[in-house]
Design a protein around this motif. Structure first.
Motif, PDB file in Angstrom:
ATOM      1  N   UNK A  43       7.120   9.164   2.350  1.00  0.00           N
ATOM      2  CA  UNK A  43       7.482   8.252   1.289  1.00  0.00           C
ATOM      3  C   UNK A  43       7.303   6.793   1.758  1.00  0.00           C
ATOM      4  N   UNK A  44       7.759   6.553   2.961  1.00  0.00           N
ATOM      5  CA  UNK A  44       7.662   5.208   3.532  1.00  0.00           C
ATOM      6  C   UNK A  44       6.198   4.789   3.642  1.00  0.00           C
ATOM      7  N   UNK A  45       5.377   5.788   4.098  1.00  0.00           N
ATOM      8  CA  UNK A  45       3.946   5.504   4.231  1.00  0.00           C
ATOM      9  C   UNK A  45       3.343   5.130   2.882  1.00  0.00           C
ATOM     10  N   UNK A  46       3.675   5.961   1.908  1.00  0.00           N
ATOM     11  CA  UNK A  46       3.131   5.711   0.561  1.00  0.00           C
ATOM     12  C   UNK A  46       3.528   4.317   0.095  1.00  0.00           C
ATOM     13  N   UNK A  47       4.802   4.031   0.353  1.00  0.00           N
ATOM     14  CA  UNK A  47       5.316   2.733  -0.082  1.00  0.00           C
ATOM     15  C   UNK A  47       4.533   1.603   0.590  1.00  0.00           C
ATOM     16  N   UNK A  48       4.271   1.806   1.904  1.00  0.00           N
ATOM     17  CA  UNK A  48       3.572   0.758   2.658  1.00  0.00           C
ATOM     18  C   UNK A  48       2.142   0.588   2.140  1.00  0.00           C
ATOM     19  N   UNK A  49       1.473   1.732   1.951  1.00  0.00           N
ATOM     20  CA  UNK A  49       0.080   1.667   1.466  1.00  0.00           C
ATOM     21  C   UNK A  49       0.031   0.989   0.105  1.00  0.00           C
ATOM     22  N   UNK A  50       0.978   1.415  -0.722  1.00  0.00           N
ATOM     23  CA  UNK A  50       1.008   0.803  -2.056  1.00  0.00           C
ATOM     24  C   UNK A  50       1.225  -0.695  -1.952  1.00  0.00           C
ATOM     25  N   UNK A  51       2.113  -1.069  -1.032  1.00  0.00           N
ATOM     26  CA  UNK A  51       2.422  -2.498  -0.821  1.00  0.00           C
ATOM     27  C   UNK A  51       1.187  -3.248  -0.387  1.00  0.00           C
ATOM     28  N   UNK A  52       0.469  -2.658   0.601  1.00  0.00           N
ATOM     29  CA  UNK A  52      -0.729  -3.314   1.118  1.00  0.00           C
ATOM     30  C   UNK A  52      -1.761  -3.488   0.009  1.00  0.00           C
ATOM     31  N   UNK A  53      -1.927  -2.378  -0.748  1.00  0.00           N
ATOM     32  CA  UNK A  53      -2.913  -2.457  -1.832  1.00  0.00           C
ATOM     33  C   UNK A  53      -2.552  -3.553  -2.809  1.00  0.00           C
TER      34      UNK A  53
ATOM     35  N   UNK B 114      -3.305  -8.982  -4.841  1.00  0.00           N
ATOM     36  CA  UNK B 114      -2.726 -10.288  -5.168  1.00  0.00           C
ATOM     37  C   UNK B 114      -3.467 -11.402  -4.450  1.00  0.00           C
ATOM     38  N   UNK B 115      -3.762 -11.113  -3.142  1.00  0.00           N
ATOM     39  CA  UNK B 115      -4.465 -12.130  -2.358  1.00  0.00           C
ATOM     40  C   UNK B 115      -5.825 -12.425  -2.967  1.00  0.00           C
ATOM     41  N   UNK B 116      -6.496 -11.351  -3.381  1.00  0.00           N
ATOM     42  CA  UNK B 116      -7.809 -11.555  -4.016  1.00  0.00           C
ATOM     43  C   UNK B 116      -7.682 -12.413  -5.265  1.00  0.00           C
ATOM     44  N   UNK B 117      -6.670 -12.076  -6.051  1.00  0.00           N
ATOM     45  CA  UNK B 117      -6.480 -12.840  -7.293  1.00  0.00           C
ATOM     46  C   UNK B 117      -6.153 -14.300  -7.001  1.00  0.00           C
ATOM     47  N   UNK B 118      -5.324 -14.486  -5.952  1.00  0.00           N
ATOM     48  CA  UNK B 118      -4.926 -15.838  -5.570  1.00  0.00           C
ATOM     49  C   UNK B 118      -6.154 -16.624  -5.110  1.00  0.00           C
TER      50      UNK B 118
END
Lengths: 519, 138
Positions: free
Chosen positions: A147-157, A162-166
């Motif tokens: 779950x933590x991994x999924x959360x992290x991957x989702x966060x990174x994505x 967001x960075x791209x949009x910024x």
């Protein structure tokens, strides 16, 4: 338990709907049994039947014993039956309660599992078999880490999105700024290829940025001189020195600022490459202003020097005793006097304009009879007119028409118009001053017409500009180009009136000023 | 001042007061003075009346002092006449203007009639072949 094990984690997540929320809420609440009990879940119904069955059987047994009792049995038998019935009732209640507790714990466990929390406080109290607990715990740990991994991957994505949009936003912002600059901005790389050109390049250099990018500037249809400047700037100093060069393109003058710019390559090992950043700023207007200023200074200097030369020369003549007779003496004194008057008039004009423009002029407005002012001005201009055999006609309105004005200023304006009319009319011509009152508009108009040389049509719009002089007529009379500018300021800025001119070359001009009537 | 008696000098300026004062100074010193109020008139009078020296303003309508000097140099009758240029502008004339004309001195306004007189006497004493001197505060 079975239900939990059968469900994979991915599916378990789907429970996060009302069912899970409801069950979990029930599990955590102290008297949680009540709320879910009202639910329509078939699972719940089965559990209820299973729990209530012994109670129902006991109740039936008790009822039967009471009915049968008085028919033939002894009181002891009835008592025995009653005891059995009560025991059955108690047993049923215990079974029901234990099933309730077990169910509540399972629900809690399911809730914690679904959230991936291995450390559910309810785990130990679930009544799950002790042998199963380590397995369950490890499964829960594993789940939690997944779950933590999924959360992290989702966060990174999410972050990289967001960075791209910024970055996109920032890029758009920079583009908007660069394109919004009115100066032409272009950047070339170390091979003099165009890397960037803003929108102003299109109008200034005739460059279509979209088509021109990545092409060598020598192949583009930009000015040769500019292309050479960019090349030289790059070759000369690697672009480390900022240089300002004045460059003319067509009718416009540009200040070209050339500076080095580090053009980053993908291949970092090659080191930073130096390109050139060129900014073209249109300085045409500034140049015009600078020229007007210097023209003004030289005109003023000339105008100041002429009367000053007279004063100096005649004073020296007097000192040297060159004037031997009374007549010559008087003549010299008079020349000195008129020259000093001319000098002070010139200085006054300049100061007046400057004060009006800066808003520091002191205006003393009072009701003034326009007819009186016009007559005074005409009287002053008359000798000047008579010297050139010019006929000066004055048509006045009654003296009771007044304007709210600064007397001296309005007098100055009328006198300037009159003196101009005399100056630019050839000997033997005529100058007419007319006054007219418009009762509807509550205005008075003073018009000064002459039979003079007239003003070319193309010069009319600029006639009231400071220092502007009609070139064709400049030889006819001396002037600073300040007189009409002062009149315009006096009439319009100070008194809220209007000044107009009509003219025909060769036949004369009419200047008219309109002022609001007082009262 | 015996040597200046009758020597004819042409004074040209569009400002009558200036012409008047220069003429008065020179006349008092014994020169014969003829005047003109613009370049064209000066050219005409110089050709007809062959003055020994011309004093002219620079900034004049129709023909500037410099143009007048060039035209005088081009005329056979006046090609040797020295000139004094009066100017209200603080400028110095080009090297080529010195060579192409007979301008011998530039004097700036406001000027001193006394200095003009001494410059005239100096130039006439040296004769037409004299070297140019820039007497003005150019």
């Amino acid at each position: 338990m079975t239900r939990l094990e059968e469900r994979p984690w991915s599916q378990a997540r789907e429970w996060e709907d009302e069912e899970l929320a409801r069950d979990a809420a029930a599990a955590r609440s102290d008297d949680g049994a009540a709320a879910p009990m009202a639910g329509e879940s078939p699972r719940w119904k089965a559990a209820a039947i299973w729990a209530l069955a012994p109670v129902a059987i006991s109740a039936l047994w008790l009822a039967w014993a009471i009915i049968r009792g008085p028919a033939g049995s002894a009181a002891a038998t009835r008592l025995e039956f009653g005891g059995i019935a009560i025991l059955a009732l108690i047993a049923g209640a215990i079974v029901w309660l234990s099933e309730q507790t077990r169910r509540r714990d399972l629900l809690a466990l399911r809730y914690h599992l679904s959230r991936g929390e291995a450390e559910g406080s309810t785990l130990d109290a679930t009544g799950v078999g002790v042998e199963l607990q380590p397995v369950l715990r490890s499964a829960m740990d594993h789940a939690a880490s997944l779950r933590e991994k999924i959360r992290r991957i989702e966060g990174t994505q999410q972050r990289s999105g967001l960075e791209r949009r910024l970055a996109d936003l920032q890029r758009q912002q920079v583009d908007a700024i660069v394109n919004g600059i009115s100066d032409a901005v272009l950047v070339t790389d170390e091979f003099d290829r165009l890397l960037m050109a803003n929108r102003a390049c299109e109008s200034v250099l005739g460059l279509k940025p979209a088509e021109a990018l990545r092409k060598p500037i020598s192949e583009l249809s930009i000015d040769d001189g500019l292309a050479r400047m960019i090349r030289q700037s790059r070759e000369a100093d690697g672009g480390n020195v900022r240089r300002h060069v004045e460059h003319t393109l067509g009718e416009r003058i540009y200040e070209v600022t050339l500076s080095g710019v580090s053009v980053q390559q993908k291949d970092e090992s090659a080191g930073a490459k130096h390109g050139v950043l060129a900014v073209l700023r249109d300085v045409t207007r500034e140049k015009e202003i600078a020229k007007a200023k210097s023209d003004f200074v030289s005109k003023v200097a000339h105008e100041l020097r002429t009367p000053l030369s007279s004063i100096k020369a005649y004073v020296e003549m007097l000192v040297d005793g060159e004037a031997t007779d009374e007549k010559t003496l008087r003549e010299y004194y008079e020349i000195i006097q008129t020259s000093s008057e001319r000098l002070s008039r010139l200085i006054d004009n300049m100061l007046n304009i400057s004060r009006i423009e800066s808003g520091t002029v002191r205006v003393n407005k009072e009701p003034v009879s326009m007819a009186v002012v016009v007559k005074e001005a005409a009287d002053v201009a008359r000798p000047q007119a008579e010297a050139k055999q010019i006929k000066l006609d004055v048509e006045l309105t009654p003296v009771f028409y007044q304007v709210l004005a600064d007397r001296d200023m309005i007098y100055q304006a009328v006198l300037n118009l009159l003196s101009n009319a005399v100056k630019y009319t050839k000997d033997g011509g005529g100058v007419t001053v007319k006054m007219a009152v418009m009762e509807q508009d509550r205005t008075v108009t003073i018009s000064v017409s002459d039979t003079g040389v007239g003003i070319p049509e193309q010069d009319l719009p600029r006639l009231f500009e400071k220092f502007f002089r009609v070139e064709a007529n400049s030889k006819m009379a001396k002037g600073t180009g300040l007189g009409l500018n002062l009149v315009k300021h006096l009439v319009e800025t100070v008194h809220g009136g209007r000044i107009n001119v009509t003219s025909q070359v060769g036949s004369g001009s009419t200047f008219s000023m309109t002022l609001p009537l007082h009262g | 001042m015996g040597e200046s008696m009758g020597t004819r000098i042409l004074v040209c300026d569009d400002e009558p007061h200036i012409v008047h004062v220069v003429a008065a100074k020179l006349r008092n010193a014994g020169f014969e003075v003829i005047t003109a109020e613009n370049g064209e008139e000066a050219l005409e009078r110089a050709t007809c009346e062959s003055p020994a020296l011309v004093i002219t303003d620079f900034q004049m309508p129709y023909l500037t002092g410099l143009e007048l000097a060039e035209r005088l140099k081009a005329e056979p009758a006046t090609c040797g006449v020295p000139l004094i240029l009066l100017t209200a502008r603080g400028f110095s004339i080009d090297e080529s203007d010195w060579k192409n004309t007979n301008i011998r001195a530039v004097m700036c306004k406001p000027f001193s009639p006394r200095e003009i007189l001494s410059k005239v006497q100096e130039l006439l004493a040296c004769g037409p072949a004299s070297q140019p001197v820039n007497a003005g505060r150019a």
